[in-house]
Design an enzyme around this catalytic site. Sequence first.
Site, PDB file in Angstrom:
ATOM      1  N   ASP A 205     -17.618  47.542  11.877  1.00 32.69           N
ATOM      2  CA  ASP A 205     -16.549  47.125  12.801  1.00 32.69           C
ATOM      3  C   ASP A 205     -17.086  46.847  14.207  1.00 32.69           C
ATOM      4  OD1 ASP A 205     -14.197  46.874  14.259  1.00 32.69           O
ATOM      5  OD2 ASP A 205     -13.577  48.974  14.029  1.00 32.69           O
ATOM      6  N   HIS A 378     -10.752  51.862  17.452  1.00 34.89           N
ATOM      7  CA  HIS A 378     -12.069  51.317  17.105  1.00 34.89           C
ATOM      8  C   HIS A 378     -13.205  52.002  17.860  1.00 34.89           C
ATOM      9  CE1 HIS A 378     -10.074  47.985  15.018  1.00 34.89           C
ATOM     10  NE2 HIS A 378      -9.203  48.051  16.006  1.00 34.89           N
TER      11      HIS A 378
END
Length: 567
Positions: A205, A378
């Site tokens: 990610d 994130h």
Amino acid sequence: MEKDLSRSPALRQAGHLRIIPLGGLGEVGRNMMVLEYEGKILLIDMGFRMPEEDMPGVDYIIPNISYLKGKERNILALLITHGHYDHIGAIPYYLGQLGNPPLYAGNLAKAIILKRQEDFPNQPKLRIATLQDGKRFTLGPFGVEPFRQNHNITDNFGFLIQTPVGNIVHTSDFKFDPNPVNEPPTDFMRLKKIGDQKILFLMSDSTNAEEPGHSLSEEVIFENLEEIFKQAKGRVISATFASLINRVQQIITLSEKYGRHVALEGYSMKTNVEISRQFGYIKAKSGTILKTKDVLAYPDSKITVVGTGAQGEERAVLMRIVNGEHQHVRIQKGDTVIFSSSVIPGNERSVQFVKDQLYKQGANVFHYKMMDIHASGHANHDELKQMIELLRPKFLMPIHGQVSMLVNHAKLAQETGMPEHNILVAENGQIVTLSKTQAVIEKTKVPANYIMVDGLGVGDVGEVVLRDRQNLAKDGIFVIIMVVDRQSGKVKGSPDIISRGFIYLRESKELLKEVRKRTIGTVNRSTGAGGPINWVYVRDLVRNQISEFLFVKTQRRPMVLPVIIEV
Ligand SMILES: [Zn+2]
């Protein structure tokens, strides 16, 4: 396209794995990843992206799946990482077209997918198996082992995938959180053990690859939100995404702690909370959740409203409240409004509008720039590096981000000691070919231009339609209606003019007079020669000449539509 690829010598060799990222608007692999080994295909995620502000009337952007056409029988399964729409949103549009392969998803994602599928009654019934942490299963040449990852929605899974060329890992969206909401913290031992299995290829990610340090723990967010609750005298109105289930839980927990009842507002908010409660991902005491119409039965200090609209979305709850269009809730002096989400680029203006309205109406406003009341789901720099150090992959492919994020992720990887040539920054549609010893980005691309969804139609908004909408939005429309005698080809009377979004007609009498004069002149000249009249030609001529004239006079290019009525 496929034929071209099979001619490529690198790809004709057996024993290679193809990895292809797909998605909308440059976010690499966010919406979909394709893995292919000797013709057998495994898909990871099938999501959509919200359109940009310059795409009027477009609802979603979904990945281009042309590469999979004709290969439907070879699709083994679709693996779902988690229940956010950028990972599941395209399922109703595509799964049927792809021969309805089986799905694998966590509990919550599964429930959200099934609920949404109810809006698409013509689609085939989905076959969804439930993912369990650590429970391995085999799909053709692939062995799949899901592992739990923290994010801002529960039931989020990364995948360890054993393939004939080596082990690969897909992290899903993730962050490391020592104190998450309603789920255990990151299991670093587990990640290290996965790393011990020799990872050939890591897809990780990149969303926050431009953010330094470590992402905020949900615990910090909770403490800051609590400060707001402590001081709030009137109602607390919290706006966030319906998909931020963990944030909604925090608001519910705090409301209970401070003796407030909670009204949930907005269809997506209600459904997501309802589904999450079924699985215990949202916990609320009986009696905490109220129907909105009962809000008025309690004093303001006993009420929390949780709704959508932190992005200033037009139809969301918060917008309806500030516009006075909400059935039961109006802003009053002393209300506390919390924006618990960051602002997605492109939404700044509408968020500003909502904020100004709230201040005008007397509310106390808290947003993420004033204090940490929102944490991204994130990983920041430190966590991205740590992930690489735990898994120790030979190759890294940054995914889930725009080019700038991918490149920054690549730099971080180099800081951990990975050689530059082992890091692959690919674009959507590019094919990464992986062998036991090599990873290469092929020169050939598969189609990856984005597909627009407009209402319930898929792909019927093309470039031309979009350009028209952009022109209409920018310079408006200018319609000229004229009655023309079929015999003589002469304009009868004076043409009617309708204009929207271009000029205010009443103040442009001179310009309109000139347009009428020129229209009559053009028609009469072009039809005057006798013989049959080519009306298409006449219309185009009027359009071109009037467009040109309007541009010279106004420097604007409205869409000019001549309408000829023959009598
Ligand atoms: Zn996500």
